[in-house]
Write a protein that holds these residues in place. Structure first.
Motif, PDB file in Angstrom:
ATOM      1  N   PRO A 215       6.342   1.613  -8.190  1.00 49.77           N
ATOM      2  CA  PRO A 215       6.010   0.330  -8.816  1.00 49.77           C
ATOM      3  C   PRO A 215       4.558   0.229  -9.276  1.00 49.77           C
ATOM      4  O   PRO A 215       4.262  -0.462 -10.253  1.00 49.77           O
ATOM      5  CB  PRO A 215       6.297  -0.696  -7.704  1.00 49.77           C
ATOM      6  N   VAL A 216       3.659   0.933  -8.569  1.00 53.70           N
ATOM      7  CA  VAL A 216       2.247   0.891  -8.951  1.00 53.70           C
ATOM      8  C   VAL A 216       2.018   1.559 -10.308  1.00 53.70           C
ATOM      9  O   VAL A 216       1.260   1.059 -11.141  1.00 53.70           O
ATOM     10  CB  VAL A 216       1.374   1.555  -7.857  1.00 53.70           C
ATOM     11  N   ALA A 222       8.248  -2.091 -11.306  1.00 54.40           N
ATOM     12  CA  ALA A 222       7.725  -3.229 -10.554  1.00 54.40           C
ATOM     13  C   ALA A 222       8.438  -4.520 -10.945  1.00 54.40           C
ATOM     14  O   ALA A 222       8.792  -5.342 -10.090  1.00 54.40           O
ATOM     15  CB  ALA A 222       6.222  -3.355 -10.787  1.00 54.40           C
ATOM     16  N   SER A 278      16.128   1.295 -10.244  1.00 52.62           N
ATOM     17  CA  SER A 278      14.804   1.409 -10.869  1.00 52.62           C
ATOM     18  C   SER A 278      14.888   1.901 -12.305  1.00 52.62           C
ATOM     19  O   SER A 278      14.095   1.479 -13.160  1.00 52.62           O
ATOM     20  CB  SER A 278      13.920   2.354 -10.054  1.00 52.62           C
TER      21      SER A 278
END
Length: 336
Positions: A215-216, A222, A278
């Motif tokens: 996510p970063v 994210a 994701s």
């Protein structure tokens, strides 16, 4: 009419099942192969080898089905992914071949048996690490230009892909330990329980790092996990992962024989689901959707007919082999 002929979801399901069954089935025997190198004596090694001897080669059927399914149903994705990870795939295939040769030769060359034992262990470890590198490179994504891979030959080699390579070694080790607990007794089973706990720690640590890392570095990931209402919809997955991990840890320290293996399967299933959440609907992350990479509807329909006949055959003979060779193994009865 187009919606009626949209076979992309069906092919996505088939491809996903092929990949998952390969990871699960070949994963545990690759894990057993890595743990095989830790066996203290000949009798233990024979028992460990006998636990996978009847089924190990059939497990790789799913790798062939997944590769051919990707080529046939999503040729544009195949044209991007395979050149991008050509070298780790080549290393993986060579390691699998070397491992298969070692499996056969150790039974026929008594003087060189130690060499082939080590070859079987190292081949399993190298193949597993290479698969993890492919996974990490895939999750990170590839540069694409005009439907072709536009990166360099070693673009796959990143800190993230190395992390996933090591993580998959722990994951397959956990599956392998669960299988040995299920199939063996005595000292071998006790050692597998200790090894399983070490591997479980590695799996949980790796999943934690990946869950923070992705996510970063990816705003899309994210947004998928941390915006409303998705956060409420998907929150049960990490919670359930923690519950299963805890239950697997406790079972590894107890007397349960089936729980560690099926707990490991549950952890892989949740990790697989998390990756799908994701990335969906991308088949080449950040570049191509499933529909953009798909072959024509007529091609998919033609191939689906044969696949729907083939899948029950594969499932039947795979299930039958596991059923026939169920139960505990012995060092003096089996492949030797």
């Amino acid at each position: 009419m187009t919606e009626v002929l949209d076979l992309v979801p069906i092919w996505t399901l088939i491809l996903g099942l092929a990949v998952f069954f390969y990871v699960l089935l070949d994963g545990f025997d690759l894990g057993v192969g890595m743990l095989y190198g830790l066996a203290p004596d000949k009798r233990s090694r024979n028992a460990i080898m006998n636990s996978i001897a009847p089924v190990w080669d059939g497990n790789e059927t799913w790798l062939v089905l997944g590769g051919l399914g990707l080529l046939a149903a999503f040729p544009t994705a195949f044209a991007v992914i395979i050149p991008a990870v050509y070298f780790p795939i080549l290393v993986m295939l060579l390691a699998l071949v070397f491992r298969g040769v070692a499996f056969e030769f150790r039974s026929h060359e008594a003087e060189e048996k130690g060499f082939w034992d080590r070859a079987f262990c190292y081949g399993s470890a190298v193949a597993t690490f290479a698969q993890g590198v492919v996974l990490g490179a895939y999750v990170q994504g590839f540069p694409v230009r005009d439907g072709q891979f536009a990166g360099t030959s070693f673009a796959f080699l990143t800190p993230f892909s190395i992390l996933t390579g090591v993580a998959l070694m722990f994951g397959y080790g956990l599956l392998g330990a669960g299988w040995l607990i299920l199939k063996t007794e005595g000292n071998i089973q006790a050692a597998a329980r200790r090894q399983g706990r070490i591997c479980l720690i590695g799996v949980v640590a790796a999943i934690a790092v990946v869950s923070i890392w992705t996510p970063v570095v990816s705003a899309a990931v994210a947004a998928r996990w941390f915006t409303w209402p998705d956060i409420a919809l998907f929150a049960p997955i990490p919670v359930l992962f923690g519950v299963i991990a805890l239950g697997t840890w406790r079972s590894l320290g107890g007397k349960a024989e089936a729980v560690p293996f099926f707990g490991a399967i549950g952890l892989f299933l949740l990790a697989f689901a998390g990756m799908a959440i994701s990335l969906y609907p991308m088949i080449v992350p950040h570049q191509l959707t499933l529909w953009q990479a798909a072959s024509s509807p007529r091609t998919q329909a033609f191939l689906l007919v044969g696949t729907l006949f083939l899948l029950p055959v594969i499932l039947t003979y795979s299930s039958w082999s596991y059923w026939v060779f169920r139960g505990k193994v012995r060092a003096d009865v089996g492949y030797e």
